[in-house]
Design an enzyme around this catalytic site. Structure first.
Site, PDB file in Angstrom:
ATOM      1  N   HIS A  71      11.614  10.964  33.816  1.00  0.00           N
ATOM      2  CA  HIS A  71      10.358  10.624  34.495  1.00  0.00           C
ATOM      3  C   HIS A  71      10.180  11.458  35.754  1.00  0.00           C
ATOM      4  CE1 HIS A  71      11.883   8.093  37.890  1.00  0.00           C
ATOM      5  NE2 HIS A  71      12.866   7.807  37.059  1.00  0.00           N
ATOM      6  N   ASP A 188      15.929  11.387  41.764  1.00  0.00           N
ATOM      7  CA  ASP A 188      15.596  10.365  40.770  1.00  0.00           C
ATOM      8  C   ASP A 188      14.080  10.443  40.539  1.00  0.00           C
ATOM      9  OD1 ASP A 188      15.198   8.056  39.267  1.00  0.00           O
ATOM     10  OD2 ASP A 188      15.403   6.717  40.986  1.00  0.00           O
ATOM     11  N   GLU A 221       7.609   5.354  35.396  1.00  0.00           N
ATOM     12  CA  GLU A 221       8.892   4.666  35.254  1.00  0.00           C
ATOM     13  C   GLU A 221       9.222   3.798  36.458  1.00  0.00           C
ATOM     14  OE1 GLU A 221      13.259   3.984  35.420  1.00  0.00           O
ATOM     15  OE2 GLU A 221      11.939   4.936  36.884  1.00  0.00           O
ATOM     16  N   ASP A 242      18.404   9.891  33.074  1.00  0.00           N
ATOM     17  CA  ASP A 242      18.068   9.341  34.393  1.00  0.00           C
ATOM     18  C   ASP A 242      19.338   9.260  35.225  1.00  0.00           C
ATOM     19  OD1 ASP A 242      16.605   8.199  36.467  1.00  0.00           O
ATOM     20  OD2 ASP A 242      15.503   6.841  35.137  1.00  0.00           O
ATOM     21  N   HIS A 322      17.125   6.141  45.934  1.00  0.00           N
ATOM     22  CA  HIS A 322      15.915   5.614  46.548  1.00  0.00           C
ATOM     23  C   HIS A 322      15.900   5.785  48.057  1.00  0.00           C
ATOM     24  CE1 HIS A 322      14.338   2.993  42.978  1.00  0.00           C
ATOM     25  NE2 HIS A 322      14.654   4.234  42.632  1.00  0.00           N
TER      26      HIS A 322
END
Length: 349
Positions: A71, A188, A221, A242, A322
């Protein structure tokens, strides 16, 4: 077909991807670049109504298909409120915490196409004024965007075209160190996307794939429904490429490919996961098997949507997910090698 991972080319693609703003819900520009890439390598594709791209390379067996997905959408934010002071309140897009973006430069993408810069700060940042600058909880109520424009009222901000609902993207700060580390926001999952694109280029124009293979670049995603639809009917195996989650109690690291046995959605398909492990062992690819406790993927979303496929997940190990993320070229290389080994193997082997 002999395979040699092209580090320089992969990192060039990765840098272009991470420097193209694409928070979930605002991915038009980056998806145009994905389409352009497939055009350049002459691999046919379709664009879904949700904006995802599915490219297909026909294999020697056109009855049993497999699918690889990564993604390209990222974390981000939206303008929640224009404060009387001229600063902006945020509404987060994706699963992360405010402390992960404190002090980060950002862009506000207006409906007119302008991109206005700013910085995300705690309201009480100035230590010479606020006693609680270090202890205040970082929440939607006291985090704000300081705009790089002369404004001290909501009216002045609106006069520049900024409105509630505008998307906010974060400065990726991409860099590669001499020691082989790659540091950036949005590894990510743009690191995996770059690897999947490179694999598609490797097989484009050849007839060496054992099975027709779909390369699905999804764009939702981070909000839960990227690759859960439009799965070609003959697909038997669905692989999400991923990030591997790193932290206390985790086996994953920044130097190997991480194969996920289970995440918060439950176990991945046992047989397909064991097949990946067997390939890594046979090809002497450095790998780790891991369980990610707070994680979901496009593969698990597809299963949740009712797809009748065998699903698995692997990818490079990403530190500080993140937030301001990091991996190493060794992990990218191991992931590229496992991608090639898997795509070259027969289904059910």
């Amino acid at each position: 077909m002999a395979y040699s991972w092209n580090e320089q080319e992969t990192l060039a693609i990765l840098e272009e991807l991470v420097t193209t703003p694409s928070p979930s819900g605002y991915t038009m520009q980056v998806m145009k670049k994905i389409e352009k890439y497939f055009d350049q390598i002459q691999v046919p594709y379709i664009t879904t109504n949700k904006g995802g791209v599915i490219a297909t390379i026909k294999g020697q067996d056109d009855e049993r298909h497999r699918l690889l997905t990564a993604h390209v959408d990222t974390l981000g934010a939206m303008v929640k409120e224009i404060k009387p002071s001229g600063r902006l309140k945020l509404s987060l897009v994706g699963g992360f915490k405010f402390n992960a973006i404190e002090g980060e430069n950002c862009l506000i993408h207006t409906s007119t196409g302008a991109a206005i810069s700013g910085t995300i700060l705690l309201h009480q940042t100035t230590v010479h004024v606020y006693r609680d600058s270090g202890t205040a909880e970082r929440t939607a109520d006291n985090m704000e965007v300081r705009l790089d424009m002369k404004c001290d009222s909501a009216e002045q901000v609106r006069a520049q075209g900024i409105e509630v609902g505008d998307f906010i993207s974060f400065d990726p700060r991409f860099t590669k160190t001499e020691s082989g580390f790659v540091k950036s926001r949005h590894l990510d999952d743009k690191a995996s996307t770059a690897l999947v694109l490179e694999l598609a280029k490797h097989f484009s124009g050849s007839d060496t794939l054992p099975h027709t293979t779909h390369f699905y670049i999804s764009n939702n995603e981070e909000i839960g429904y990227g690759g859960n639809s439009n799965i070609p009917a003959k697909t038997e195996e669905y692989i999400a490429v991923d990030m591997g989650a790193i932290g206390d109690g985790q086996a994953s690291d920044e130097y190997t490919v991480s194969i996920c046995a289970k995440d918060s959605s439950g176990p991945y398909h046992y047989g397909l996961t064991r097949h990946l492990i067997a390939l890594a062992k046979k090809q002497d690819i450095d790998y780790k098997v891991d369980i990610y406790p707070y994680y979901g993927s496009d593969a698990s979303a597809a299963i949740g949507a009712g797809a009748d496929v065998k699903h698995a997940l692997f990818g490079p190990g990403i530190e500080a997910s993140h937030a301001y993320e990091r991996t190493h070229v060794d992990s990218l290389k191991a992931t590229a090698e496992l991608l090639h080994a898997y795509a070259s193997s027969p289904i059910g082997s």
